[in-house]
Design a protein around this motif. Structure first.
Motif, PDB file in Angstrom:
ATOM      1  N   GLY A  65     -15.738  54.261  16.307  1.00 22.42           N
ATOM      2  CA  GLY A  65     -15.588  53.398  17.487  1.00 22.42           C
ATOM      3  C   GLY A  65     -16.529  52.204  17.456  1.00 22.42           C
ATOM      4  O   GLY A  65     -16.140  51.079  17.775  1.00 22.42           O
ATOM      5  N   ALA A  66     -17.777  52.448  17.069  1.00 17.67           N
ATOM      6  CA  ALA A  66     -18.754  51.354  16.985  1.00 17.67           C
ATOM      7  C   ALA A  66     -18.345  50.343  15.921  1.00 17.67           C
ATOM      8  O   ALA A  66     -18.447  49.129  16.133  1.00 17.67           O
ATOM      9  CB  ALA A  66     -20.137  51.915  16.688  1.00 17.67           C
ATOM     10  N   LEU A  67     -17.888  50.843  14.786  1.00 20.33           N
ATOM     11  CA  LEU A  67     -17.456  49.954  13.712  1.00 20.33           C
ATOM     12  C   LEU A  67     -16.240  49.128  14.140  1.00 20.33           C
ATOM     13  O   LEU A  67     -16.203  47.911  13.923  1.00 20.33           O
ATOM     14  CB  LEU A  67     -17.137  50.752  12.450  1.00 20.33           C
ATOM     15  N   ILE A  68     -15.269  49.779  14.777  1.00 19.11           N
ATOM     16  CA  ILE A  68     -14.074  49.064  15.244  1.00 19.11           C
ATOM     17  C   ILE A  68     -14.457  48.017  16.289  1.00 19.11           C
ATOM     18  O   ILE A  68     -13.977  46.877  16.235  1.00 19.11           O
ATOM     19  CB  ILE A  68     -13.031  50.055  15.798  1.00 19.11           C
ATOM     20  N   ALA A  69     -15.338  48.381  17.219  1.00 19.65           N
ATOM     21  CA  ALA A  69     -15.760  47.430  18.262  1.00 19.65           C
ATOM     22  C   ALA A  69     -16.454  46.213  17.645  1.00 19.65           C
ATOM     23  O   ALA A  69     -16.185  45.065  18.031  1.00 19.65           O
ATOM     24  CB  ALA A  69     -16.680  48.120  19.265  1.00 19.65           C
ATOM     25  N   TYR A  70     -17.323  46.448  16.665  1.00 18.44           N
ATOM     26  CA  TYR A  70     -18.036  45.341  16.042  1.00 18.44           C
ATOM     27  C   TYR A  70     -17.098  44.452  15.231  1.00 18.44           C
ATOM     28  O   TYR A  70     -17.198  43.217  15.284  1.00 18.44           O
ATOM     29  CB  TYR A  70     -19.178  45.860  15.166  1.00 18.44           C
ATOM     30  N   VAL A  71     -16.172  45.056  14.513  1.00 12.52           N
ATOM     31  CA  VAL A  71     -15.192  44.277  13.743  1.00 12.52           C
ATOM     32  C   VAL A  71     -14.313  43.455  14.691  1.00 12.52           C
ATOM     33  O   VAL A  71     -14.022  42.281  14.425  1.00 12.52           O
ATOM     34  CB  VAL A  71     -14.347  45.190  12.831  1.00 12.52           C
ATOM     35  N   LEU A  72     -13.903  44.051  15.808  1.00 11.97           N
ATOM     36  CA  LEU A  72     -13.100  43.306  16.793  1.00 11.97           C
ATOM     37  C   LEU A  72     -13.891  42.148  17.395  1.00 11.97           C
ATOM     38  O   LEU A  72     -13.347  41.067  17.641  1.00 11.97           O
ATOM     39  CB  LEU A  72     -12.585  44.231  17.890  1.00 11.97           C
ATOM     40  N   TYR A  73     -15.178  42.350  17.633  1.00 12.03           N
ATOM     41  CA  TYR A  73     -16.041  41.284  18.144  1.00 12.03           C
ATOM     42  C   TYR A  73     -16.089  40.120  17.151  1.00 12.03           C
ATOM     43  O   TYR A  73     -15.915  38.956  17.538  1.00 12.03           O
ATOM     44  CB  TYR A  73     -17.444  41.845  18.390  1.00 12.03           C
ATOM     45  N   LEU A  74     -16.325  40.431  15.878  1.00 16.58           N
ATOM     46  CA  LEU A  74     -16.356  39.376  14.854  1.00 16.58           C
ATOM     47  C   LEU A  74     -14.999  38.700  14.708  1.00 16.58           C
ATOM     48  O   LEU A  74     -14.918  37.479  14.553  1.00 16.58           O
ATOM     49  CB  LEU A  74     -16.806  39.953  13.515  1.00 16.58           C
ATOM     50  N   LEU A  75     -13.950  39.485  14.768  1.00 17.31           N
ATOM     51  CA  LEU A  75     -12.596  38.944  14.678  1.00 17.31           C
ATOM     52  C   LEU A  75     -12.294  38.004  15.847  1.00 17.31           C
ATOM     53  O   LEU A  75     -11.667  36.961  15.675  1.00 17.31           O
ATOM     54  CB  LEU A  75     -11.583  40.082  14.619  1.00 17.31           C
ATOM     55  N   PHE A  76     -12.768  38.356  17.043  1.00 15.30           N
ATOM     56  CA  PHE A  76     -12.599  37.495  18.217  1.00 15.30           C
ATOM     57  C   PHE A  76     -13.199  36.115  17.961  1.00 15.30           C
ATOM     58  O   PHE A  76     -12.551  35.090  18.192  1.00 15.30           O
ATOM     59  CB  PHE A  76     -13.256  38.140  19.447  1.00 15.30           C
ATOM     60  N   TRP A  77     -14.445  36.075  17.461  1.00 18.50           N
ATOM     61  CA  TRP A  77     -15.092  34.792  17.224  1.00 18.50           C
ATOM     62  C   TRP A  77     -14.442  34.041  16.059  1.00 18.50           C
ATOM     63  O   TRP A  77     -14.338  32.812  16.097  1.00 18.50           O
ATOM     64  CB  TRP A  77     -16.588  34.963  16.995  1.00 18.50           C
TER      65      TRP A  77
END
Length: 166
Positions: free
Chosen positions: A52-64
């Motif tokens: 979950g933490a990895l997915i959340a961080y990847v989604l955050y980077l993908l957003f930017w």
């Protein structure tokens, strides 16, 4: 003294890279949140905390990444990627489309700046930056003059201050 740059078009890929570097540098604390979520695996044992933490961080980077890529595609920001020339002095940066049309930008509008081996990057806000590759300047003295202006304005910290912060 006024520094006049050569006409150049901002590279879209370089803009996206600089934007991502700026976000990672400015919002480093997001990594701590991901680590905090991951550490919940020690409290309630489950691999889903890590995932979950990895997915959340990847989604955050993908957003930017999508934000910066979107800026390069928008009609409003198309002017950023046209061939422009700049006149830089201690009062302002004059963005010139041609010899008759231009737009001034005061130094106060710039939050901070950094320089690396190839360019100056001036950050206006999280999603807007101005980049000046050293190749657009005519002489090495012009690069030093622009660097001096930015140091006097407090946009680039002295090397000693940067080492103290590390």
């Amino acid at each position: 003294m006024i520094v006049k740059t050569k006409k150049y078009a901002l590279d879209k890929k370089a803009y996206i890279r600089a934007g991502m570097r700026n976000i990672l540098k400015e919002q480093w604390w997001v990594v701590l949140i991901a680590i905090g979520i991951s550490s919940m695996a020690f409290v309630i044992p489950s691999n889903w905390w890590w995932i979950g933490a990895l997915i959340a961080y990847v989604l955050y980077l993908l957003f930017w990444l999508i934000q910066f890529t979107g800026v390069t595609q928008l009609e409003q920001s198309k002017m950023l990627f046209d061939k422009l020339s700049y006149e830089i002095d201690s009062r302002q940066i004059l963005i010139k489309m041609n010899s008759k049309q231009g737009m001034p930008m005061k130094w106060e509008q710039i939050k901070y700046a950094w320089m690396d081996k190839k360019q100056f990057v001036l950050v206006v806000n999280k999603a807007q930056m101005m980049m000046f590759p050293f190749t657009v300047f005519k002489t090495q003295n012009e690069i030093k003059f622009v660097e001096t202006i930015m140091r006097r304005k407090g946009l680039i910290k002295e090397k000693k201050e940067q080492q103290i912060e590390k």
